[in-house]
Design a protein around this motif. Structure first.
Motif, PDB file in Angstrom:
ATOM      1  N   ILE A 138      51.861  43.347  47.063  1.00  0.00           N
ATOM      2  CA  ILE A 138      50.664  42.706  46.780  1.00  0.00           C
ATOM      3  C   ILE A 138      50.283  43.181  45.548  1.00  0.00           C
ATOM      4  CG2 ILE A 138      49.961  42.507  49.149  1.00  0.00           C
ATOM      5  CD1 ILE A 138      48.206  45.019  48.534  1.00  0.00           C
ATOM      6  N   HIS A 140      49.262  41.508  41.205  1.00  0.00           N
ATOM      7  CA  HIS A 140      48.946  40.445  40.212  1.00  0.00           C
ATOM      8  C   HIS A 140      50.015  39.718  39.753  1.00  0.00           C
ATOM      9  CE1 HIS A 140      44.658  42.182  39.783  1.00  0.00           C
ATOM     10  NE2 HIS A 140      45.417  43.232  39.679  1.00  0.00           N
ATOM     11  N   ALA A 141      49.847  38.559  40.346  1.00  0.00           N
ATOM     12  CA  ALA A 141      51.432  37.616  39.749  1.00  0.00           C
ATOM     13  C   ALA A 141      51.049  36.497  38.842  1.00  0.00           C
ATOM     14  CB  ALA A 141      51.749  36.755  41.152  1.00  0.00           C
ATOM     15  N   ARG A 143      53.562  33.168  36.762  1.00  0.00           N
ATOM     16  CA  ARG A 143      54.715  32.670  36.462  1.00  0.00           C
ATOM     17  C   ARG A 143      55.228  32.799  34.848  1.00  0.00           C
ATOM     18  NH1 ARG A 143      57.910  30.736  40.324  1.00  0.00           N
ATOM     19  NH2 ARG A 143      58.537  28.790  39.423  1.00  0.00           N
ATOM     20  N   THR A 199      58.368  33.912  39.705  1.00  0.00           N
ATOM     21  CA  THR A 199      57.236  34.467  39.858  1.00  0.00           C
ATOM     22  C   THR A 199      57.438  35.976  39.578  1.00  0.00           C
ATOM     23  OG1 THR A 199      56.581  32.759  41.508  1.00  0.00           O
ATOM     24  CG2 THR A 199      55.429  35.037  41.650  1.00  0.00           C
ATOM     25  N   LEU A 201      55.430  39.677  39.848  1.00  0.00           N
ATOM     26  CA  LEU A 201      54.345  40.324  40.479  1.00  0.00           C
ATOM     27  C   LEU A 201      54.430  41.703  40.036  1.00  0.00           C
ATOM     28  CD1 LEU A 201      52.709  39.879  43.693  1.00  0.00           C
ATOM     29  CD2 LEU A 201      53.627  42.121  43.412  1.00  0.00           C
ATOM     30  N   ASP A 214      41.279  39.837  48.637  1.00  0.00           N
ATOM     31  CA  ASP A 214      41.017  38.330  48.354  1.00  0.00           C
ATOM     32  C   ASP A 214      41.524  38.089  46.723  1.00  0.00           C
ATOM     33  OD1 ASP A 214      40.200  37.654  50.821  1.00  0.00           O
ATOM     34  OD2 ASP A 214      38.006  37.863  50.225  1.00  0.00           O
ATOM     35  N   ASP A 215      41.470  39.145  45.979  1.00  0.00           N
ATOM     36  CA  ASP A 215      41.763  38.829  44.380  1.00  0.00           C
ATOM     37  C   ASP A 215      43.078  39.160  44.041  1.00  0.00           C
ATOM     38  OD1 ASP A 215      41.169  41.623  44.974  1.00  0.00           O
ATOM     39  OD2 ASP A 215      40.405  41.897  42.941  1.00  0.00           O
ATOM     40  N   ASP A 217      47.448  38.970  44.760  1.00  0.00           N
ATOM     41  CA  ASP A 217      48.662  37.921  45.276  1.00  0.00           C
ATOM     42  C   ASP A 217      49.480  38.805  46.308  1.00  0.00           C
ATOM     43  OD1 ASP A 217      47.940  35.701  43.460  1.00  0.00           O
ATOM     44  OD2 ASP A 217      47.985  37.070  41.886  1.00  0.00           O
ATOM     45  N   ILE A 219      53.416  38.669  48.318  1.00  0.00           N
ATOM     46  CA  ILE A 219      54.929  38.039  48.282  1.00  0.00           C
ATOM     47  C   ILE A 219      55.530  38.979  49.637  1.00  0.00           C
ATOM     48  CG2 ILE A 219      57.217  37.847  47.646  1.00  0.00           C
ATOM     49  CD1 ILE A 219      56.100  37.926  44.714  1.00  0.00           C
TER      50      ILE A 219
END
Length: 288
Positions: A138, A140-141, A143, A199, A201, A214-215, A217, A219
Motif C-alpha cells: 500500500i 502512493h502509486a 504510472r 506502475t 508504488l 481510502d487515500d 493505492d 497492489i
C-alpha cells in the motif's frame, strides 16, 4: 535457460515471415512466455519483438535489392502496406527501401543472436529464497516510464511530491516483510522495453487482510516464493547491477524462473544524500 533462449532464436529464424507465439513456444520448452521474455530482454539488451523486427528487416533487405514488387515483400514480412513496411525498414537501416533498391545500401544488419553462459565465478551472488503468504503493498502509486540505467526522474518527481508526513505515516503502517519503505514496480512490460509504462508504488507491505486507507493505492502480492538479492554500494548503480546479475548469473544457474508479480526494493540503510545504499531486491519466482 540458455538452451531455451537459443531454441527461441532458432524458432524466430524459422518463422520470420509469420507471427511467432512466444507463450506457446515457451510452454512447449517447459517455461513461461513471461520468464522467457524477461530473460531475453535482460541478456540481449532488446525485447523479443525488437529482435524479430530487426531480423525481419535484415533478411528483407535481400529482397528489396531485387526487382520484386514492394507490396509483395511487405506482406511476406507481416506488413499490410508498403508504407508500414517502409517505416520499419527505415527504423532498422536508417534509409528508405527506395534508397536501398536504387543504391544497394547502406544497410545496418542485425546478426543472429546466440546465447552462451560465461562462467566466471569470481563474485558470488548474495541471494536467499523465502516463501511468503499473500501480502499487500500500500502507498502512493504513479504510472512512469521504464528507464534501464541511472536515476528515473519520473520516480524522483513522484516521491518529491509527497509531503514528509506521508513518509512517516507509511512507516507507521508497515506491518510485514519486506519491511520499511519500499520501491515497488508492477504491471511491467514482459519484454522489459525501455520507455514502456509501469506502475511505481512508494509504500510499505502489510498483511493481505489489512484494510487499505481510502487515500492510498494497493497492489496485491500472491502467496509464493521470492528470491531476495542484497546489493550494497553506489545508488542506484549497485541495485541495477543486482538486476543484471539476476538475469546473467543467477537464473541461468538455478532451477527457478520469474513468475508474474511486482518487483520490490527495500532500502535497508543509506547515506544521507542517498549516493550509497544497502538494498534488498525481491523478485517473485517459481520452480522452473
Amino acid at each position: 535457460m540458455i538452451e531455451i533462449l537459443n531454441r527461441l532464436v532458432d524458432a524466430i529464424e524459422e518463422s520470420l515471415d509469420e507471427d511467432l507465439d512466444v507463450d506457446a513456444l515457451a510452454a512447449a520448452m517447459g517455461t513461461t512466455g513471461y520468464h522467457a521474455r524477461r530473460m531475453f530482454s535482460s541478456l540481449a539488451g532488446m525485447p523479443v519483438s525488437e529482435y524479430v523486427r530487426r531480423r525481419r528487416m535484415t533478411v528483407a533487405a535481400a529482397d528489396v535489392v531485387g526487382d520484386e514488387d514492394l507490396l509483395t515483400i511487405a506482406v511476406r514480412y507481416g506488413y499490410g502496406s508498403v508504407e508500414a513496411f517502409g517505416r520499419a525498414f527505415r527504423s532498422v537501416h536508417g534509409v528508405s527501401h527506395g534508397h536501398v533498391r536504387r543504391d544497394g545500401g547502406p544497410l545496418q544488419s542485425q546478426p543472429q543472436l546466440r546465447f552462451r553462459l560465461t562462467v566466471e565465478g569470481s563474485t558470488p551472488v548474495d541471494a536467499r529464497i523465502i516463501e511468503r503468504p499473500a501480502f499487500r503493498l500500500i502507498g502512493h502509486a504513479a504510472r512512469v516510464p521504464l528507464i534501464h540505467e541511472g536515476v528515473n526522474p519520473h520516480i524522483q518527481q513522484h516521491i518529491a511530491s509527497l509531503p514528509a508526513t506521508a513518509h512517516e505515516r507509511l512507516k507507521q503502517l508497515s506491518g510485514t516483510e519486506p519491511s520499511g519503505l519500499l520501491q515497488v514496480s508492477a504491471d511491467v512490460d514482459p519484454d522489459y522495453t525501455e520507455g514502456s509504462e509501469l506502475t511505481y508504488l512508494h509504500g510499505v507491505a502489510v498483511d493481505a487482510a489489512a484494510p487499505v486507507p481510502d487515500d492510498l493505492d494497493a497492489i496485491d502480492a500472491e502467496a509464493g516464493r521470492w528470491v531476495v538479492f542484497r546489493a550494497a554500494g553506489p545508488y542506484p548503480a549497485a541495485l541495477q547491477q543486482a538486476y543484471a546479475a539476476s538475469a546473467t548469473e543467477w537464473f541461468p544457474s538455478n532451477p527457478w524462473r520469474l513468475r508474474p508479480g511486482p518487483s520490490i526494493v527495500s532500502v535497508l540503510d543509506r547515506a544521507p544524500d542517498f549516493t550509497e545504499a544497502i538494498c534488498e531486491l525481491w523478485l517473485p519466482i517459481e520452480r522452473a
